[in-house]
Design a protein around this motif. Structure first.
Motif, PDB file in Angstrom:
ATOM      1  N   ASP A  31       0.826  -3.166 -12.907  1.00  0.00           N
ATOM      2  CA  ASP A  31       0.176  -3.007 -14.242  1.00  0.00           C
ATOM      3  C   ASP A  31      -0.568  -1.482 -14.356  1.00  0.00           C
ATOM      4  N   THR A  32      -0.670  -0.904 -13.336  1.00  0.00           N
ATOM      5  CA  THR A  32      -1.134   0.410 -13.316  1.00  0.00           C
ATOM      6  C   THR A  32      -0.268   1.673 -13.153  1.00  0.00           C
ATOM      7  N   HIS A  33       0.991   1.485 -13.136  1.00  0.00           N
ATOM      8  CA  HIS A  33       2.101   2.354 -12.725  1.00  0.00           C
ATOM      9  C   HIS A  33       3.134   2.154 -13.572  1.00  0.00           C
ATOM     10  N   ASP A  34       4.126   3.287 -13.735  1.00  0.00           N
ATOM     11  CA  ASP A  34       5.365   2.967 -14.387  1.00  0.00           C
ATOM     12  C   ASP A  34       6.329   3.025 -13.327  1.00  0.00           C
ATOM     13  N   ILE A  35       7.143   2.078 -13.503  1.00  0.00           N
ATOM     14  CA  ILE A  35       8.409   1.907 -12.605  1.00  0.00           C
ATOM     15  C   ILE A  35       9.649   1.818 -13.700  1.00  0.00           C
ATOM     16  N   SER A  36      10.657   2.227 -13.307  1.00  0.00           N
ATOM     17  CA  SER A  36      12.014   1.889 -14.041  1.00  0.00           C
ATOM     18  C   SER A  36      12.802   1.038 -13.129  1.00  0.00           C
ATOM     19  N   PHE A  37      13.105  -0.190 -13.375  1.00  0.00           N
ATOM     20  CA  PHE A  37      13.739  -1.078 -12.583  1.00  0.00           C
ATOM     21  C   PHE A  37      15.295  -1.195 -12.817  1.00  0.00           C
ATOM     22  N   VAL A  38      16.036  -1.275 -11.654  1.00  0.00           N
ATOM     23  CA  VAL A  38      17.495  -1.297 -12.117  1.00  0.00           C
ATOM     24  C   VAL A  38      17.972  -2.528 -11.444  1.00  0.00           C
ATOM     25  N   ALA A  39      18.706  -3.365 -12.101  1.00  0.00           N
ATOM     26  CA  ALA A  39      19.434  -4.693 -11.430  1.00  0.00           C
ATOM     27  C   ALA A  39      20.911  -4.203 -11.153  1.00  0.00           C
ATOM     28  N   CYS A  40      21.407  -4.741 -10.105  1.00  0.00           N
ATOM     29  CA  CYS A  40      22.736  -4.486  -9.830  1.00  0.00           C
ATOM     30  C   CYS A  40      23.779  -5.533 -10.606  1.00  0.00           C
ATOM     31  N   SER A  41      23.142  -6.535 -11.249  1.00  0.00           N
ATOM     32  CA  SER A  41      24.223  -7.409 -12.261  1.00  0.00           C
ATOM     33  C   SER A  41      23.181  -7.707 -13.368  1.00  0.00           C
ATOM     34  N   ARG A  84       0.909  -1.160  -0.171  1.00  0.00           N
ATOM     35  CA  ARG A  84       0.123  -0.143  -0.135  1.00  0.00           C
ATOM     36  C   ARG A  84       0.856   1.148  -0.105  1.00  0.00           C
ATOM     37  N   SER A  85       1.917   1.435   0.741  1.00  0.00           N
ATOM     38  CA  SER A  85       2.974   2.234   0.663  1.00  0.00           C
ATOM     39  C   SER A  85       3.565   2.546  -0.597  1.00  0.00           C
ATOM     40  N   ILE A  86       3.887   1.516  -1.291  1.00  0.00           N
ATOM     41  CA  ILE A  86       4.423   1.730  -2.517  1.00  0.00           C
ATOM     42  C   ILE A  86       3.424   2.182  -3.597  1.00  0.00           C
ATOM     43  N   ARG A  87       2.198   1.927  -3.422  1.00  0.00           N
ATOM     44  CA  ARG A  87       1.188   2.265  -4.563  1.00  0.00           C
ATOM     45  C   ARG A  87       1.030   3.914  -4.179  1.00  0.00           C
ATOM     46  N   LYS A  88       0.960   4.224  -2.875  1.00  0.00           N
ATOM     47  CA  LYS A  88       1.105   5.643  -2.670  1.00  0.00           C
ATOM     48  C   LYS A  88       2.098   6.350  -3.251  1.00  0.00           C
ATOM     49  N   ILE A  89       3.294   5.976  -3.081  1.00  0.00           N
ATOM     50  CA  ILE A  89       4.497   6.630  -3.809  1.00  0.00           C
ATOM     51  C   ILE A  89       4.281   6.642  -5.520  1.00  0.00           C
ATOM     52  N   LEU A  90       3.917   5.838  -5.986  1.00  0.00           N
ATOM     53  CA  LEU A  90       3.491   5.376  -7.310  1.00  0.00           C
ATOM     54  C   LEU A  90       2.378   6.607  -7.741  1.00  0.00           C
ATOM     55  N   ASP A  91       1.340   6.547  -7.115  1.00  0.00           N
ATOM     56  CA  ASP A  91       0.107   7.545  -7.163  1.00  0.00           C
ATOM     57  C   ASP A  91       0.563   8.871  -7.138  1.00  0.00           C
ATOM     58  N   SER A  92       1.574   9.193  -6.426  1.00  0.00           N
ATOM     59  CA  SER A  92       2.166  10.820  -6.216  1.00  0.00           C
ATOM     60  C   SER A  92       2.338  11.366  -7.505  1.00  0.00           C
ATOM     61  N   GLY A  93       2.616  10.607  -8.564  1.00  0.00           N
ATOM     62  CA  GLY A  93       3.076  11.336  -9.737  1.00  0.00           C
ATOM     63  C   GLY A  93       4.247  11.278  -9.988  1.00  0.00           C
ATOM     64  N   LYS A  94       5.150  11.109  -8.913  1.00  0.00           N
ATOM     65  CA  LYS A  94       6.632  11.452  -9.024  1.00  0.00           C
ATOM     66  C   LYS A  94       7.386  10.010  -9.857  1.00  0.00           C
ATOM     67  N   PRO A  95       8.273  10.264 -10.652  1.00  0.00           N
ATOM     68  CA  PRO A  95       8.860   9.105 -11.331  1.00  0.00           C
ATOM     69  C   PRO A  95       9.613   8.440 -10.292  1.00  0.00           C
ATOM     70  N   VAL A  96       9.549   7.259 -10.465  1.00  0.00           N
ATOM     71  CA  VAL A  96      10.240   6.016  -9.523  1.00  0.00           C
ATOM     72  C   VAL A  96      11.140   5.181 -10.387  1.00  0.00           C
ATOM     73  N   VAL A  97      12.400   5.059  -9.720  1.00  0.00           N
ATOM     74  CA  VAL A  97      13.423   4.098 -10.113  1.00  0.00           C
ATOM     75  C   VAL A  97      13.330   3.109  -8.803  1.00  0.00           C
ATOM     76  N   TRP A  98      13.480   1.789  -9.002  1.00  0.00           N
ATOM     77  CA  TRP A  98      13.602   0.716  -8.218  1.00  0.00           C
ATOM     78  C   TRP A  98      14.582  -0.142  -8.317  1.00  0.00           C
ATOM     79  N   THR A  99      15.857  -0.065  -7.759  1.00  0.00           N
ATOM     80  CA  THR A  99      16.979  -0.999  -7.704  1.00  0.00           C
ATOM     81  C   THR A  99      16.827  -2.178  -6.931  1.00  0.00           C
TER      82      THR A  99
END
Length: 424
Positions: free
Chosen positions: A182-192, A115-130
């Protein structure tokens, strides 16, 4: 650009170390980066805490209790599972409101809920997830250990006694994650590159970009030094060859201490002189519980979080051994290499990306203690020590420098921001 890095801990654990190093690399390369954590451990002004320690402790305990119940009150996999059923709302904090972009790292064990993650994404700020492990691409586990269900859908989890039916916890968490992704944009980064490849196969991450960017290291801190002085400063014998093993918790079975014990047994049997000229240093929590198994004289160094002491321990070593059963891009190998120490590890995860076989270390066959022993012997008795040291330093300079990693992250940030603007 103002970036907020979000991680459960400030300093404890590999993800915390990596997140701190990324923050430092960004700040040294023109980005204003801050960190928001649950567990603040220093007075660093660029790191903020969400506060209310009692409430955060309650959230941690509540999630563990729910997992404990689903495990039928067994502790066997109690910390192998995270369900993110409770967590803090960071969108109300000043640090979040001031940020242009949110950079999520390891946020488990009651820090952020789904639910916290959904709120972050609902804020409209771009999100990158390592991704420091595979949890963002699975339902509940951090290590897949050859399970491939995440490729289509996590259900009937091997870690749970109730692995199916109406009470399928993995299936429920998978569906909750899928609805968010499925309803939000997330840019994922993997360390390898290995983890990036795994993430791209996950049905959860379909349609989301996944980049591979290694963690950085400060080569002004982790660098070669006088071995004799470092050994004395670490209370280790300067006249012996030192095999080093490092883990936050040395009794963690996934870190492979049993394989190191087997490898050392084989070396002691095949090369009896090693009992006199070689010792093993074990750095990490519960080190005193594992050293008695080793055939060589061993030194339990305990848990150390002072970077200067850690650097001295690396500098004192002749070979670093990490026989992990599953790894992303271990900071410990990077730290050893930056100090000019060759590493030996299994062919698993991101380890073969770091160790160039028989150039800056040795990549042993997976779960093969005989080959692990051969790798240790190669470093100590066969390789050109000066050449392997130079190869270690060259690899770190080319791949893991602060500037190189910061530039790659800035490119991902700019793409995420541009995509948000395009959609608006």
């Amino acid at each position: 650009m103002r970036v907020l890095i979000v991680n459960t801990s400030e300093r404890t654990g590999g993800a915390a170390v990596a997140a701190n190093r990324i923050m430092e690399a960004l700040n040294n390369n023109g980005v204003k980066a801050k960190m928001l954590v649950r567990d603040k451990e220093t007075e660093q002004i660029t790191v903020a805490s969400i506060g209310n320690h009692m409430l955060q402790q309650w959230r941690f305990l509540w999630e563990r209790f729910v997992v404990f119940c689903h495990l039928h009150f067994s502790r066997k996999h109690l910390f192998d599972i995270d369900i993110a059923n409770t967590g803090a709302d960071i969108t109300t904090t000043r640090e979040f409101k001031e940020a242009d972009l949110i950079h999520i790292h390891w946020i488990n064990q009651g820090f952020l809920s789904l639910r916290s993650i959904r709120k972050i994404l609902d804020s409209g700020k771009p999100v990158v997830w390592t991704m420091h492990d595979v949890w963002p691409a699975t339902a509940i586990c951090h290590l897949t250990m050859n399970c491939r269900r995440f490729v289509s859908r996590c259900q009937g989890c091997r870690l749970l006694p109730d692995n199916g039916g109406d009470n399928d916890l993995a299936s429920k968490i998978w569906q909750r994650k899928k609805e968010i992704y499925d309803t939000h944009d997330i840019s994922f980064v993997a360390c390898s590159k290995w983890l990036a490849s795994e993430a791209k196969k996950s049905a959860l991450l379909t349609g989301h970009p996944v980049a591979a960017i290694p963690n950085p290291i400060d080569t002004h801190v982790f660098c070669p030094g006088d071995r004799q002085l470092a050994a004395r400063a670490s209370s280790l014998p300067a006249d012996k060859r030192i095999i080093l093993f490092v883990s936050q918790r040395t009794t963690n079975p996934y870190k492979g201490m049993d394989y190191l014990v087997e490898a050392c047994d084989k070396l002691a049997s095949q090369y009896p002189e090693m009992r006199e000229n070689t010792i093993v240093a074990v750095l990490g929590g519960h080190s005193e519980d594992v050293v008695e198994k080793l055939p060589f004289k061993s030194f339990p160094l305990g848990y150390v979080n002072d970077p200067r002491r850690i650097v001295d321990i690396y500098r004192a070593a002749d070979v670093f051994v990490l026989p992990s059963l599953s790894e992303n891009l271990p900071n410990t190998i990077m730290e050893a290499m930056a100090c000019g120490v060759p590493s030996v590890g299994f062919k698993v995860g991101g380890i073969p990306e770091m160790i160039d076989h028989k150039r800056n270390g040795y990549v042993a066959n997976y779960c093969d203690s005989t080959d692990l022993a051969a790798g240790i012997h190669w470093v100590l008795d066969e390789a050109d020590s000066q050449q392997t040291k130079e190869e270690c330093l060259r690899k770190v300079s080319q791949c893991y420098s602060q500037h190189s990693v910061a530039m790659k992250y800035i490119e991902v940030y700019n793409q995420a921001i541009a995509f948000k603007r395009y959609k608006i």
